[in-house]
Design a protein around this motif. Structure first.
Motif, mmCIF file in Angstrom:
data_model
loop_
_atom_site.group_PDB
_atom_site.id
_atom_site.type_symbol
_atom_site.label_atom_id
_atom_site.label_comp_id
_atom_site.label_asym_id
_atom_site.label_seq_id
_atom_site.Cartn_x
_atom_site.Cartn_y
_atom_site.Cartn_z
ATOM 1 N N ALA A 67 0.836 -1.201 0.000
ATOM 2 C CA ALA A 67 0.000 0.000 0.000
ATOM 3 C C ALA A 67 0.872 1.252 0.000
ATOM 4 N N ALA A 68 0.602 2.162 -0.920
ATOM 5 C CA ALA A 68 1.329 3.433 -0.996
ATOM 6 C C ALA A 68 0.336 4.571 -0.833
ATOM 7 N N GLU A 69 0.617 5.495 0.063
ATOM 8 C CA GLU A 69 -0.268 6.634 0.306
ATOM 9 C C GLU A 69 0.330 7.889 -0.312
ATOM 10 N N SER A 99 1.166 -6.243 2.838
ATOM 11 C CA SER A 99 2.510 -6.630 3.285
ATOM 12 C C SER A 99 3.264 -5.476 3.930
ATOM 13 N N GLN A 100 2.995 -4.254 3.452
ATOM 14 C CA GLN A 100 3.615 -3.083 4.065
ATOM 15 C C GLN A 100 2.935 -1.817 3.565
ATOM 16 N N GLY A 101 3.098 -0.738 4.319
ATOM 17 C CA GLY A 101 2.600 0.563 3.908
ATOM 18 C C GLY A 101 3.771 1.496 3.648
ATOM 19 N N ILE A 102 3.702 2.243 2.558
ATOM 20 C CA ILE A 102 4.785 3.144 2.154
ATOM 21 C C ILE A 102 4.214 4.539 1.932
ATOM 22 N N ARG A 103 4.958 5.550 2.327
ATOM 23 C CA ARG A 103 4.589 6.933 2.028
ATOM 24 C C ARG A 103 5.124 7.273 0.635
#
Length: 527
Positions: free
Chosen positions: A71-73, A111-115
């Protein structure tokens, strides 16, 4: 109980609380995803966590997928910092059924969150490494319709877009520039094909996404930041596809009743937060049970087996018909009508509005009488049955904490699709009489009355956020402002006067503004 990877080790406590745990190895999934990512999603909010991530969870649990979603915000980095990171990218999903029961499970497919912040070197390098990996099959998006817009209401480029086009792909700010930059990185690496998939609730979403990304790319070629070969590659849908989709699931803001229930069960640190950008979000997501996702099956580098999770994989024409059915007739216009009138009549829950005889009649007229005549049956879903479910089950669900205030957000950006497409269809079909419409023009007039910020008792309320709110309010205060707005094709999709509805909407508006009680009186008069 803590919503963390460590906290999930206390399986007996979660089971005692009837909260279902993931039925796959989370650590192994994350290791495989890091090595060979398949799916990168932009927009880390509730519809993603409560719906899209849930689809991948089904595939993981069925053994039909081996990797998760990254996930990328692109907009509100606090979502990653304050929700994802403290909870190891886990989500507690609460499905609220009309019967009053609540099904709860832990979503662990992220699996992970990224800015997606190009000014943060470490985060940006992570994102670029994922984007160029040949194993990656798609980018997907739930960034709301305004996330694709490059221009303001005057047709001029937004300041961030002007900056991105001038400064090039190394430090993009706008979501579309970020997408173009990552695609440029992928092209310069191995030019492996990829699908770029909007899953946002807007008409022709894939077309909007493609047009905006190509416009940024074209500017970069013109300004010497990229070569023509890149533009040729990104323009070739056999290399970079932009499938269309239709999505439908109501995921309202976190409800206090759900928060209290989780705390009573022993779940800790579960309270909602308000980010610096005013996002109201919690470690849990509450949503209705019905959900639909229809996607054009155009994935040049392969795709997850989404149909095994209940997704309709089909052709563009069927997606278009299904989206048109839902967005322009069977759900979204009904929501907008309830939103603007609910705010003026003092309602704070959509379900309560369905017990109001005038408002129930209003949405039934919009859906069944005025909308259905211009809907083409998409084949995979029956329009009348869809409205039956909306009116009979979804909107009246008393356990769904959805509010007219939430739905009224950004209405100026939605009107052209939610009502404009129907009006265009009436104008184009000589067998249909646009002057016979009552509920749709009454809703348009109601929205303009709502912009004044006073309810039917004359008390002030704060209209929901909308990029055109101030400009519209100022225009309504000018002598010819109402006529100017009603003739604005950018707002309504048509000039309402040319379409034959301007005078009717104008008349309804003046009746709605006649004084205290005029909103209710006008509804009673025409419904």
């Amino acid at each position: 109980m803590q919503l963390t990877l460590q906290g999930l080790q206390d399986k007996s406590s979660w089971q005692k609380a009837n909260i279902t745990l993931p039925a796959f190895g989370i650590d192994a999934m994350r290791a495989r995803t890091a090595k060979a990512p398949v799916w990168l999603h932009f927009g880390a909010g509730n519809i993603f966590r409560g719906f899209i991530a849930g689809l991948q969870q089904k595939l993981l649990e069925a053994g039909k997928a081996q990797s998760g979603i990254i996930a990328a915000e692109t907009f509100d980095y606090d979502i990653i910092r304050k929700i994802y990171e403290p909870h190891d990218s886990l989500t507690l999903m609460a499905t609220l059924r009309a019967s009053g029961s609540v099904d709860m499970n832990i979503i662990a497919s992220i699996s992970q969150g990224i800015r997606a912040d190009s000014s943060d070197t470490e985060e940006w390098q992570k994102l670029k490494a994922i984007a160029v990996n040949p194993s990656l099959q798609m980018f997907s998006y739930t960034i709301t319709e305004k996330g694709y817009a490059l221009r303001d209401m005057k047709g001029e480029f937004l300041p961030s877009v002007v900056q991105d086009m001038a400064s090039g792909p190394d430090s993009p700010k706008h979501a579309m520039s970020i997408t173009a930059s990552l695609l440029l990185e992928r092209f310069r690496a191995e030019a492996t094909p990829i699908a770029v998939v909007s899953m946002d609730n807007c008409s022709h979403n894939g077309e909007k996404l493609r047009a905006s990304v190509l416009e940024v790319a074209r500017a970069w070629v013109s300004n010497g930041f990229a070569d023509k070969e890149f533009f040729s590659w990104i323009s070739d849908e056999k290399q970079v596809s932009f499938p269309w989709s239709m999505i439908d699931k109501i995921t309202p803001r976190p409800a206090e009743v759900v928060e209290d229930k989780l705390k009573a069960l022993g779940v800790e640190d579960i309270s909602p937060i308000i980010t610096d950008k005013h996002t109201y979000i919690a470690p849990f997501v509450n949503a209705e049970a019905p959900q639909y996702l229809v996607i054009e099956d155009s994935f040049p580098n392969g795709r997850p087996e989404l149909e095994a999770a209940g997704v309709y994989m089909t052709d563009r024409d069927t997606v278009n018909k299904t989206e048109r059915m839902k967005v322009t007739t069977c759900l979204n216009p009904l929501h907008t009508a309830l939103a603007v009138y609910g705010c003026m009549l003092g309602y704070t829950k959509i379900a309560d509005e369905m017990n109001d005889p005038e408002l129930k009649k209003l949405v039934e007229l919009i859906g069944y009488k005025e909308g259905l005549p211009v809907v083409t049956n998409p084949g995979i879903l029956d329009p009348k049955k869809f409205i039956d479910e909306v009116v009979g089950e979804r909107l009246p669900n008393a356990f769904m904490p959805d509010t007219p205030q939430r739905i009224a957000t950004d209405t100026s950006q939605k009107i052209t699709v939610r009502f404009g497409e129907t009006l265009k269809s009436y104008c184009a079909d000589k067998s249909l009489d646009i002057s016979s419409l009552v509920a749709i023009p009454l809703t348009l007039a109601g929205w303009l009355r709502y912009l004044g910020g006073t309810d039917d008792d004359g008390s002030a309320f704060t209209p929901s956020p909308d990029p055109m709110l101030t400009a519209l309010q100022e225009e309504l205060r000018t002598p010819d402002g109402l006529k100017s707005i009603l003739s604005n094709k950018n707002i309504f999709g048509v000039d309402l006067y040319e379409a034959g509805l301007g005078a009717k909407v104008e008349g309804y508006y003046h009746e709605l503004c006649a004084g205290n009680g005029a909103v209710r009186a006008t509804l009673k008069k025409y419904l």
